[in-house]
Design a protein around this motif. Structure first.
Motif, mmCIF file in Angstrom:
data_model
loop_
_atom_site.group_PDB
_atom_site.id
_atom_site.type_symbol
_atom_site.label_atom_id
_atom_site.label_comp_id
_atom_site.label_asym_id
_atom_site.label_seq_id
_atom_site.Cartn_x
_atom_site.Cartn_y
_atom_site.Cartn_z
ATOM 1 N N GLU A 137 0.833 -1.208 0.000
ATOM 2 C CA GLU A 137 0.000 0.000 0.000
ATOM 3 C C GLU A 137 0.867 1.257 0.000
ATOM 4 O OE1 GLU A 137 -2.593 -0.763 3.367
ATOM 5 O OE2 GLU A 137 -4.266 -1.129 1.992
ATOM 6 N N ASP A 138 1.934 1.244 0.786
ATOM 7 C CA ASP A 138 2.832 2.404 0.873
ATOM 8 C C ASP A 138 3.620 2.635 -0.415
ATOM 9 O OD1 ASP A 138 1.970 2.831 3.467
ATOM 10 O OD2 ASP A 138 3.746 1.932 4.401
ATOM 11 N N SER A 139 3.804 1.590 -1.206
ATOM 12 C CA SER A 139 4.622 1.709 -2.424
ATOM 13 C C SER A 139 3.962 2.561 -3.499
ATOM 14 C CB SER A 139 4.912 0.320 -3.010
ATOM 15 O OG SER A 139 3.769 -0.195 -3.689
ATOM 16 N N GLY A 140 2.637 2.576 -3.519
ATOM 17 C CA GLY A 140 1.922 3.295 -4.573
ATOM 18 C C GLY A 140 1.917 2.571 -5.912
ATOM 19 N N LEU A 141 2.544 1.391 -5.979
ATOM 20 C CA LEU A 141 2.581 0.626 -7.222
ATOM 21 C C LEU A 141 1.257 -0.089 -7.464
ATOM 22 C CD1 LEU A 141 6.173 -0.886 -6.874
ATOM 23 C CD2 LEU A 141 5.473 1.087 -8.253
ATOM 24 N N LEU A 142 1.103 -0.625 -8.662
ATOM 25 C CA LEU A 142 -0.143 -1.308 -9.028
ATOM 26 C C LEU A 142 -0.157 -2.780 -8.660
ATOM 27 C CD1 LEU A 142 -0.731 0.274 -12.540
ATOM 28 C CD2 LEU A 142 -1.910 0.814 -10.395
ATOM 29 N N ALA A 143 1.029 -3.399 -8.551
ATOM 30 C CA ALA A 143 1.087 -4.831 -8.247
ATOM 31 C C ALA A 143 2.407 -5.171 -7.574
ATOM 32 C CB ALA A 143 0.928 -5.660 -9.521
ATOM 33 N N ALA A 183 9.760 -5.651 -11.079
ATOM 34 C CA ALA A 183 9.659 -6.784 -11.998
ATOM 35 C C ALA A 183 9.982 -6.304 -13.408
ATOM 36 C CB ALA A 183 8.260 -7.375 -11.943
ATOM 37 N N ILE A 184 10.606 -7.176 -14.180
ATOM 38 C CA ILE A 184 11.003 -6.865 -15.547
ATOM 39 C C ILE A 184 10.223 -7.767 -16.488
ATOM 40 C CG2 ILE A 184 12.934 -6.813 -17.173
ATOM 41 C CD1 ILE A 184 14.781 -6.504 -14.686
ATOM 42 N N SER A 185 9.575 -7.152 -17.468
ATOM 43 C CA SER A 185 8.728 -7.876 -18.404
ATOM 44 C C SER A 185 9.488 -8.961 -19.157
ATOM 45 C CB SER A 185 8.121 -6.879 -19.387
ATOM 46 O OG SER A 185 7.397 -7.526 -20.383
ATOM 47 N N ARG A 186 10.652 -8.616 -19.675
ATOM 48 C CA ARG A 186 11.457 -9.583 -20.411
ATOM 49 C C ARG A 186 12.894 -9.438 -19.932
ATOM 50 N NH1 ARG A 186 7.203 -10.356 -22.826
ATOM 51 N NH2 ARG A 186 6.217 -9.672 -24.675
ATOM 52 N N TRP A 188 -5.587 0.856 -17.659
ATOM 53 C CA TRP A 188 -4.779 -0.370 -17.671
ATOM 54 C C TRP A 188 -5.532 -1.553 -18.246
ATOM 55 C CZ3 TRP A 188 0.174 0.328 -17.015
ATOM 56 C CH2 TRP A 188 0.600 1.459 -16.315
ATOM 57 N N CYS A 189 -6.760 -1.718 -17.854
ATOM 58 C CA CYS A 189 -7.553 -2.885 -18.246
ATOM 59 C C CYS A 189 -8.838 -2.399 -18.903
ATOM 60 C CB CYS A 189 -7.868 -3.732 -17.009
ATOM 61 S SG CYS A 189 -8.777 -5.246 -17.360
ATOM 62 N N GLU A 190 -9.127 -2.936 -20.070
ATOM 63 C CA GLU A 190 -10.307 -2.501 -20.809
ATOM 64 C C GLU A 190 -11.561 -3.295 -20.472
ATOM 65 O OE1 GLU A 190 -9.366 -2.242 -24.952
ATOM 66 O OE2 GLU A 190 -7.719 -0.844 -24.593
ATOM 67 N N VAL A 191 -11.421 -4.329 -19.639
ATOM 68 C CA VAL A 191 -12.586 -5.115 -19.238
ATOM 69 C C VAL A 191 -13.357 -4.309 -18.197
ATOM 70 C CG1 VAL A 191 -13.375 -7.276 -18.209
ATOM 71 C CG2 VAL A 191 -11.338 -7.259 -19.658
ATOM 72 N N LEU A 192 -14.647 -4.179 -18.389
ATOM 73 C CA LEU A 192 -15.469 -3.406 -17.462
ATOM 74 C C LEU A 192 -15.515 -4.063 -16.087
ATOM 75 C CD1 LEU A 192 -18.515 -2.624 -19.781
ATOM 76 C CD2 LEU A 192 -16.636 -1.078 -19.160
ATOM 77 N N PRO A 193 -15.483 -3.278 -15.000
ATOM 78 C CA PRO A 193 -15.643 -3.860 -13.661
ATOM 79 C C PRO A 193 -16.930 -4.686 -13.594
ATOM 80 C CG PRO A 193 -14.924 -1.591 -13.482
ATOM 81 C CD PRO A 193 -15.253 -1.828 -14.942
ATOM 82 N N GLY A 194 -16.815 -5.883 -13.039
ATOM 83 C CA GLY A 194 -17.941 -6.813 -13.007
ATOM 84 C C GLY A 194 -17.969 -7.718 -14.228
ATOM 85 N N ARG A 234 2.626 -7.278 -17.857
ATOM 86 C CA ARG A 234 3.748 -6.805 -18.676
ATOM 87 C C ARG A 234 3.622 -5.309 -18.981
ATOM 88 N NH1 ARG A 234 6.967 -10.885 -19.903
ATOM 89 N NH2 ARG A 234 6.122 -12.981 -20.144
ATOM 90 N N ARG A 235 2.420 -4.843 -19.316
ATOM 91 C CA ARG A 235 2.221 -3.403 -19.571
ATOM 92 C C ARG A 235 2.559 -2.590 -18.326
ATOM 93 N NH1 ARG A 235 -2.308 -5.312 -22.322
ATOM 94 N NH2 ARG A 235 -3.751 -4.713 -20.665
ATOM 95 N N ALA A 236 2.103 -3.068 -17.170
ATOM 96 C CA ALA A 236 2.385 -2.355 -15.923
ATOM 97 C C ALA A 236 3.873 -2.414 -15.584
ATOM 98 C CB ALA A 236 1.533 -2.925 -14.787
ATOM 99 N N MET A 237 4.538 -3.540 -15.867
ATOM 100 C CA MET A 237 5.984 -3.650 -15.630
ATOM 101 C C MET A 237 6.743 -2.654 -16.481
ATOM 102 S SD MET A 237 6.591 -7.743 -15.467
ATOM 103 C CE MET A 237 5.699 -8.738 -14.275
ATOM 104 N N GLU A 238 6.348 -2.542 -17.744
ATOM 105 C CA GLU A 238 7.031 -1.624 -18.651
ATOM 106 C C GLU A 238 6.877 -0.175 -18.199
ATOM 107 O OE1 GLU A 238 5.524 -2.972 -22.437
ATOM 108 O OE2 GLU A 238 6.649 -4.852 -22.240
ATOM 109 N N ALA A 239 5.853 0.108 -17.403
ATOM 110 C CA ALA A 239 5.651 1.451 -16.843
ATOM 111 C C ALA A 239 6.261 1.576 -15.442
ATOM 112 C CB ALA A 239 4.155 1.769 -16.800
ATOM 113 N N GLY A 240 6.978 0.533 -14.991
ATOM 114 C CA GLY A 240 7.610 0.581 -13.669
ATOM 115 C C GLY A 240 6.630 0.519 -12.519
#
Length: 163
Positions: free
Chosen positions: A55-61, A85-88, A110-116, A130-136
């Motif tokens: 939670e303190d990191s502010g990262l997504l995962a 984490a590094i994507s590749r 980040w994700c195009e799937v609708l909530p629910g 991988r997309r989130a990794m590439e954004a750090g």
């Protein structure tokens, strides 16, 4: 309370990991754990300290990586000296399926799937990570305790013979 997602009944197919998380998103807190149901990881500890750090990191995962098993010798993701984490990567570890996530990762942009996930979109998790990794935006750490991906009858039999 346990709520089941009956994807086979509702859509006729599995929604994959990100699609399933998107389906559950309205029921989840801002930060939540995910673990695949077919991994054996008896000594892993789900701690509040891990949640607080994340939670303190502010990262997504934040994900846990394991040494590569025989069925995945090339691994999935790398780990930088900075803990991201590094994507590749040349030296890759296997994704354990254990992770802490911020609900924001499973929402636009980040994700195009609708909530629910009312439309029943099947969406794998790895491309999203991988997309989130590439954004750090994804940190990781190595877990070296007992871990088995029990994804096939053969691996289940092998695990049962060890127990």
């Amino acid at each position: 309370e346990v709520v089941m997602s009956r994807e086979g009944t509702d859509f006729g197919y599995a929604l994959e990991t990100a699609g399933g998380i998107a389906r559950a998103l309205p029921l989840l807190a801002d930060v939540f754990w995910v673990l695949a149901g077919d991994v054996y990881v008896p000594d892993f500890t789900f701690t509040q300290a891990s949640v607080d750090r994340f939670e303190d990191s502010g990262l997504l995962a934040h994900i846990w990586l394991v040494p590569n098993p025989p069925h995945n010798p090339n691994g999935d993701f790398g780990l930088g000296a900075d803990g991201l984490a590094i994507s590749r990567a040349d030296e890759a570890w296997t994704f354990s399926t254990i992770g802490l996530y911020r609900r924001e990762l499973f929402e636009l942009p980040w994700c195009e799937v609708l909530p629910g996930n009312p439309q029943g979109t099947a969406e794998p998790l790895a491309p999203l990570l991988r997309r989130a990794m590439e954004a750090g935006q994804v940190s990781a750490e190595i877990y070296e305790g007992p871990w088995v991906d029990v994804g096939t009858p053969e691996r289940l039999e092998e695990l049962n013979q060890r127990a």
